[in-house]
Design an enzyme around this catalytic site. Sequence first.
Site, PDB file in Angstrom:
ATOM      1  N   ALA A   3      -3.719  -9.699  46.893  1.00  0.00           N
ATOM      2  CA  ALA A   3      -2.361  -9.148  47.018  1.00  0.00           C
ATOM      3  C   ALA A   3      -2.486  -7.681  47.427  1.00  0.00           C
ATOM      4  O   ALA A   3      -3.300  -6.948  46.873  1.00  0.00           O
ATOM      5  CB  ALA A   3      -1.632  -9.258  45.685  1.00  0.00           C
ATOM      6  N   LYS A   4      -1.690  -7.264  48.404  1.00  0.00           N
ATOM      7  CA  LYS A   4      -1.748  -5.855  48.822  1.00  0.00           C
ATOM      8  C   LYS A   4      -0.830  -5.048  47.908  1.00  0.00           C
ATOM      9  O   LYS A   4       0.295  -4.701  48.266  1.00  0.00           O
ATOM     10  CB  LYS A   4      -1.347  -5.732  50.301  1.00  0.00           C
ATOM     11  CG  LYS A   4      -2.052  -4.588  51.018  1.00  0.00           C
ATOM     12  CD  LYS A   4      -1.859  -4.683  52.511  1.00  0.00           C
ATOM     13  CE  LYS A   4      -2.323  -3.434  53.215  1.00  0.00           C
ATOM     14  NZ  LYS A   4      -3.787  -3.345  53.359  1.00  0.00           N
TER      15      LYS A   4
END
Length: 325
Positions: free
Chosen positions: A176-177
């Site tokens: 996940a960014k």
Amino acid sequence: MTTPRADRMPKEAAMYPSPQNHPAYLWWQGRQVAWDEATVHVTSLGWTGISAVFEGIRAYWNAEQQRLHVFAIDAHLKRLAQSMKLVRMTSPYSSDEIKQAAIKLLRDNELQEDSYIFPLAYFPSGIPGYLAVYEQPGEVMMTTRPRESSMLTGRALHCNISSWRRISDNTMPPRAKMTTNYQNSRFVSTEASINGYDTAIILNDQGKVAESPYACVFIVRDGVAYTPPVTAGVLESITRDIVMQILQEELGVPCRERDVDRTEMYIADEAFLCGTFAEITPIASVDRYTLGSGSAGPITSRLEQLFHDVVRGRDDRYSELRTIV
Ligand SMILES: *Cc1c(COP(=O)(O)O)cnc(C)c1O
């Protein structure tokens, strides 16, 4: 003690908006607003950063054509949706709405140079970090600003192997960014900078190469490119996918996804970082082991040239990845 890399701060800082120098508009709460009108109360600082997810997208100015090419925006917005899903945030906006807003913003901010698009999705109510969230709506803020490409400038980075380990899928998923993941990156970057390196390579929980604080890693040994798999504690980089394709299909360089050992970095013929921000960045040395001649190797150089031509719309290939403003 002198401040490490003191030379770098003003140049980097100049790329961020200041009260004297900022774009006319940004996009927030579903509409384009004047920069100065996009304000929140100071008490909202803090918890809104928890779970916030973002994207970094580049747009390249083609001087001959006098137009901007936005690179791989659909892939980036798909990943933004995946990052939001992972933190259980729902989106009030479709990917297409965000895409159209980005294009309008680039146009209305009159960007006629290499630019960077930054959409950030966050929980606007500032839910305390220790409380559960489940399928709650996020808010999206998006900026566009000038960001010059560093490609074909002959730069090559000196890296160390960080003493910090990469976060892992069962603690803080790198897939996940998330802005909060960047505290790991900041520990790594700060250590590297204090010790006189440009950046660092981070090992994962298994002690294998993961990535750098902001980009994925490739090495080249005997004409074959290797990069850690997406299960090695890396962000699933869009550039990494495109690089693998360009290497194999355009440059005829075999490419394998497999674990990479620390000492392979030391004896590699070539190595480079890749990512939207990093583009293709050659690595000169790792822990002061010089790679090749200490500048971009032959495969890295060919890749950098072709990648440059593709993203700028000078090469017709991969036109499906370019959105013209
Ligand atoms: C964004 C990012 C990358 C590069 O991903 P791209 O999709 O190529 O931009 C690599 N590593 C980290 C930690 C990142 O945040």
